[in-house]
Scaffold this motif. Sequence first.
Motif, mmCIF file in Angstrom:
data_model
loop_
_atom_site.group_PDB
_atom_site.id
_atom_site.type_symbol
_atom_site.label_atom_id
_atom_site.label_comp_id
_atom_site.label_asym_id
_atom_site.label_seq_id
_atom_site.Cartn_x
_atom_site.Cartn_y
_atom_site.Cartn_z
ATOM 1 N N ILE A 163 0.865 -1.172 0.000
ATOM 2 C CA ILE A 163 0.000 0.000 0.000
ATOM 3 C C ILE A 163 0.903 1.223 0.000
ATOM 4 O O ILE A 163 1.844 1.310 0.795
ATOM 5 N N HIS A 164 0.634 2.164 -0.901
ATOM 6 C CA HIS A 164 1.448 3.373 -0.998
ATOM 7 C C HIS A 164 1.020 4.390 0.058
ATOM 8 O O HIS A 164 -0.143 4.455 0.454
ATOM 9 N N MET A 165 1.966 5.212 0.465
ATOM 10 C CA MET A 165 1.680 6.239 1.471
ATOM 11 C C MET A 165 0.593 7.209 1.005
ATOM 12 O O MET A 165 -0.229 7.663 1.805
ATOM 13 N N ASN A 166 0.587 7.534 -0.283
ATOM 14 C CA ASN A 166 -0.423 8.492 -0.744
ATOM 15 C C ASN A 166 -1.830 7.915 -0.704
ATOM 16 O O ASN A 166 -2.816 8.653 -0.703
ATOM 17 N N GLN A 167 -1.964 6.594 -0.625
ATOM 18 C CA GLN A 167 -3.284 5.986 -0.530
ATOM 19 C C GLN A 167 -3.923 6.217 0.842
ATOM 20 O O GLN A 167 -5.147 6.176 0.966
ATOM 21 N N VAL A 168 -3.100 6.415 1.862
ATOM 22 C CA VAL A 168 -3.626 6.662 3.211
ATOM 23 C C VAL A 168 -3.415 8.116 3.630
ATOM 24 O O VAL A 168 -3.527 8.464 4.799
ATOM 25 N N GLY A 169 -3.089 8.984 2.657
ATOM 26 C CA GLY A 169 -2.950 10.411 2.945
ATOM 27 C C GLY A 169 -1.738 10.770 3.767
ATOM 28 O O GLY A 169 -1.741 11.787 4.472
ATOM 29 N N TRP A 170 -0.667 9.965 3.662
ATOM 30 C CA TRP A 170 0.510 10.204 4.501
ATOM 31 C C TRP A 170 1.767 10.476 3.686
ATOM 32 O O TRP A 170 2.855 10.447 4.200
ATOM 33 N N GLU A 171 1.609 10.789 2.395
ATOM 34 C CA GLU A 171 2.772 11.047 1.537
ATOM 35 C C GLU A 171 3.517 12.308 1.975
ATOM 36 O O GLU A 171 4.752 12.306 2.105
ATOM 37 N N ARG A 172 2.796 13.389 2.193
ATOM 38 C CA ARG A 172 3.422 14.663 2.572
ATOM 39 C C ARG A 172 4.143 14.521 3.914
ATOM 40 O O ARG A 172 5.252 15.045 4.105
ATOM 41 N N HIS A 173 3.548 13.793 4.840
ATOM 42 C CA HIS A 173 4.147 13.580 6.156
ATOM 43 C C HIS A 173 5.414 12.736 6.037
ATOM 44 O O HIS A 173 6.426 13.012 6.690
ATOM 45 N N TRP A 174 5.349 11.717 5.171
ATOM 46 C CA TRP A 174 6.504 10.846 4.985
ATOM 47 C C TRP A 174 7.674 11.593 4.345
ATOM 48 O O TRP A 174 8.828 11.417 4.746
ATOM 49 N N LEU A 175 7.395 12.436 3.378
ATOM 50 C CA LEU A 175 8.466 13.196 2.736
ATOM 51 C C LEU A 175 9.131 14.141 3.736
ATOM 52 O O LEU A 175 10.350 14.369 3.670
ATOM 53 N N TYR A 176 8.354 14.684 4.652
ATOM 54 C CA TYR A 176 8.939 15.519 5.699
ATOM 55 C C TYR A 176 9.800 14.665 6.631
ATOM 56 O O TYR A 176 10.883 15.091 7.056
ATOM 57 N N PHE A 177 9.350 13.472 6.930
ATOM 58 C CA PHE A 177 10.130 12.525 7.732
ATOM 59 C C PHE A 177 11.470 12.225 7.050
ATOM 60 O O PHE A 177 12.521 12.199 7.704
#
Length: 290
Positions: A163-177
């Motif tokens: 499952i990709h991060m953008n599917q659960v709305g966490w892409e922006r948060h992950w890129l900041y991480f």
Amino acid sequence: MIFRGLWNVPFITNAYLVNASLLRSYDSTKLTFSLPNVDADMAFCYSLRDLDIFMYVSNRVDFGHLINYETYEVTRAEPDMYQIFENEQAWEEAFIHPQYHENFNPEANPKQPCPDVYWFPIVTRKFTKALINMMESFGKWSSGKNEDTRLEGGYEAVPTRDIHMNQVGWERHWLYFLQKYVRPLQEHVFTGYYHNPPRSLMNFVVRYRPDEQPSLRPHHDSSTYTINIALNEAGKDYEGGGCRFLRYNCSVVDTQVGWMLMHPGRLTHFHEGLLVTKGTRYIMIAFVDP
């Protein structure tokens, strides 16, 4: 500089710590939240001052933090995970490994289980459990086939059940991480390589199971470097598994929950995902700077 102390103030709003037994000793008709043309906070504080009850603000002890309810999404499976921007200090205390900053100790050598493969403590078990729950609550795992409509070209050469991060709305948060916590580690061990901010188009959680996809064939990653975070415990949650780097005939199987493997992606580190024989193995993968 942060000053610690206790201050007598005339007005308090939003947060209160009130001794109810003290208030009950006063005339309830004089202690009111309702006054004409005055909001409830102002009316309450006016009543306290009129009764000579002192109000104080203290930061001598950290009692917690206030949630910004405009951004706190209770519909999410793990709403605290999404607070990395709004409540960064509390987020870091909850989700970043307590030994993370020790990674930069000049007297400590980074763990290196295989050539140019580095191993760092990075996130807590609370983080790993939350990320698994986010993915399982979403539940839409990919088929593990080459055809993948989530990708721009619609084709994945080395597919996984993920499952990709953008599917659960966490892409922006992950890129900041990646920017705040992963990039400094990369610069620490891969000296001379600098890319700020890091780019990553493929960020996903993989699930390995004997009855689904138990392993992954040898391959190169489409990245300058790849990170792999163990989300659950080998020997307890699953048996088997791990990563083997074929060129060096070197395997990493004794992974630790919340620890991150970092290795070059293209050319040198041809690798495979080893067979999971029992249980379910979860890992977080990011292909950085493709």
